[in-house]
Design a protein around this motif. Structure first.
Motif, PDB file in Angstrom:
ATOM      1  N   ASP A  82      44.279  37.190  55.295  1.00  0.00           N
ATOM      2  CA  ASP A  82      44.761  38.033  56.384  1.00  0.00           C
ATOM      3  C   ASP A  82      46.155  37.535  56.754  1.00  0.00           C
ATOM      4  N   SER A  85      34.175  42.628  52.653  1.00  0.00           N
ATOM      5  CA  SER A  85      34.314  41.669  53.750  1.00  0.00           C
ATOM      6  C   SER A  85      33.032  40.883  53.973  1.00  0.00           C
ATOM      7  N   LEU A 134      41.436  45.914  48.412  1.00  0.00           N
ATOM      8  CA  LEU A 134      41.263  46.945  49.424  1.00  0.00           C
ATOM      9  C   LEU A 134      41.015  48.300  48.797  1.00  0.00           C
ATOM     10  N   ARG A 149      38.500  35.208  50.584  1.00  0.00           N
ATOM     11  CA  ARG A 149      39.304  35.013  49.380  1.00  0.00           C
ATOM     12  C   ARG A 149      38.828  33.825  48.553  1.00  0.00           C
ATOM     13  N   GLN A 194      35.854  40.226  57.675  1.00  0.00           N
ATOM     14  CA  GLN A 194      36.924  39.358  57.189  1.00  0.00           C
ATOM     15  C   GLN A 194      36.867  39.265  55.674  1.00  0.00           C
ATOM     16  N   ARG A 195      38.033  39.400  55.045  1.00  0.00           N
ATOM     17  CA  ARG A 195      38.147  39.339  53.596  1.00  0.00           C
ATOM     18  C   ARG A 195      38.036  37.879  53.139  1.00  0.00           C
ATOM     19  N   LEU A 222      36.211  40.875  49.093  1.00  0.00           N
ATOM     20  CA  LEU A 222      37.386  41.333  49.823  1.00  0.00           C
ATOM     21  C   LEU A 222      37.171  42.711  50.433  1.00  0.00           C
ATOM     22  N   ALA A 223      36.851  43.709  49.609  1.00  0.00           N
ATOM     23  CA  ALA A 223      36.686  45.068  50.129  1.00  0.00           C
ATOM     24  C   ALA A 223      35.468  45.170  51.034  1.00  0.00           C
TER      25      ALA A 223
END
Length: 414
Positions: free
Chosen positions: A399, A356, A17, A383, A380-381, A353-354
């Motif tokens: 999440d 999304s 993030l 992973r 949405q991140r 992640l950042a």
């Protein structure tokens, strides 16, 4: 399994993030990330009557199906021979999700896990000889005796049980661990990849102690290569060298959270978080120094140069294979080889992640010739990225109310 939550001071850096966020927002965002995450609103469950949501990339139409919801920060998944999957949740739970979407209770038998910020239960892979030995490997943050620091570790255990009796890992043993423990919840990595010779690669972070990535007597900031039982192969590059850990394959890494074998060359590729800017793809060679923190394409979160950096290149240090000047915060990786999406065969997919997104990279040999970002409208991140036995692409959404998503051809029904 017991879980250790670290109550000490919050770090200013969260698991992706913080990438590309203004410095003034980082403290607030990361403090929230470091607190124990809220429980999911509902227990993990299959999504009944899922409706595919059509989308189109530059070449391929696909649909997105929510398979399971209610997972708490899911981190990795591995497919079992019967089509079921194992899914890790970062707070320290391992679950089996059946081919029908049924979600098991947490699987018993995990070792003690340090849970704080980025730290917790991480990757999961099956033994290359799972059909004979039933072994499951997990990477995780292992606490020290005081419970205030952690290091990346790998454990293995034999998966037993069924839906009626429940599932458990038996005869669990820790086969690898970082010592000393340096992390208070950041930069722990970690992905596990078995190569074709049966050796296990473990990606890691430098525990936010940047200089440790250059210290060959420490395992932080290193890619390591071990045998399935944790012993060291005789041909590792630093075997027999005074002051160097023999497990090390390559060093000078910041925080590697993705790894996959190229389907043709069978060489290992890794993805690595830069600081603010400078996320990397690498094809790590034995004994090579990949530079962190001496060389980097990013800057510190304050906007100043990284402490100890001399710039983007230095003699004796291997440059990244590919770099993103603006960090998407790269995570899980997949070289796609399935039949569901013929136009994507051989493409490299990387979770972001950042930003999304799911990043799709087209290759010419090892050279990256085109990039496309998918699912950017979903915020949405992503992973983890895995190929299913059906040829679909499965994603984990990181999440508090995390999900398993399936990308399938747009013409298919759920």
């Amino acid at each position: 399994m017991s879980t250790t939550r670290h109550p000490m001071q919050a770090s200013l850096f969260s698991s992706g993030l913080a990438h590309a966020l203004p410095w003034l927002l980082i403290a607030a965002l990361s403090a929230c990330d470091r607190a124990p995450p809220p429980a999911p609103a509902t227990p993990p469950q299959a999504v009944a009557d899922a409706v595919p949501q059509p989308a189109t990339s530059e070449k391929t139409a696909f649909a997105v199906v929510e398979v399971v919801t209610g997972l708490e920060h899911p981190w990795s998944l591995a497919f079992l021979p019967d089509g079921a999957m194992l899914v890790t949740e970062r707070p320290g739970r391992l679950r089996r999700i059946g081919a029908d979407g049924a979600v098991s209770a947490p699987i018993a038998g995990l070792p003690d896990i340090f849970v704080d910020g980025q730290a917790g239960l991480l990757d999961v892979v099956l033994s290359p000889t799972f059909a004979e030995d039933g072994l499951v490997y997990v990477s995780f943050a292992e606490p020290n005796l005081r419970g205030n620091k952690a290091g990346t570790a790998v454990a293995r255990g034999r998966l037993e049980g069924d839906a009626a009796r429940g599932y458990a890992l038996r005869d669990v043993e820790v086969i690898y661990r970082q010592e000393p423990k340096l992390s208070s919840g950041t930069h722990v990595g970690s992905r596990l990849v078995f190569d074709d010779a049966g050796f296990l690669f473990v990606t890691q972070g430098e525990n936010r102690v940047a200089e440790a990535a250059q210290d060959l007597d420490k395992l932080q900031g290193k890619l390591v290569r071990i045998r399935p039982d944790g012993s060291v192969p005789d041909d590792n590059p630093f075997v027999g060298r005074d002051g160097a850990r023999p497990e090390i394959w390559s060093y000078g890494h910041r925080n590697m959270q993705g790894a996959a074998l190229h389907p043709v060359t069978r060489r290992l590729w890794t993805s690595e978080h830069g600081p603010m800017g400078g996320d990397e793809l690498n094809i790590p060679e034995p004994g090579r120094n990949y530079g962190w923190p001496v060389v980097t394409h990013g800057v510190d979160y304050s906007g100043s140069p990284v402490k100890g950096s001399v710039g983007q290149a230095a003699e004796g240090m291997t440059p990244p294979h590919h770099v993103w000047p603006v960090s998407p915060a790269v995570s899980g990786m997949l070289f796609y080889s399935g039949k569901a999406f013929p136009a994507w065969k051989g493409n490299l997919f990387v979770g972001a992640l950042a930003k999304s997104a799911l990043i799709r990279l087209e290759l010419d040999g090892d050279r990256i010739v085109h990039e496309e970002r998918l699912l950017t409208d979903r915020h949405q991140r992503i992973r983890d990225v895995r190929e299913g036995p059906d040829g679909a692409i499965y994603l984990l959404v990181d999440d508090p109310n995390g999900k398993v998503l399936r990308l399938q051809p747009a013409t298919e029904t759920p």
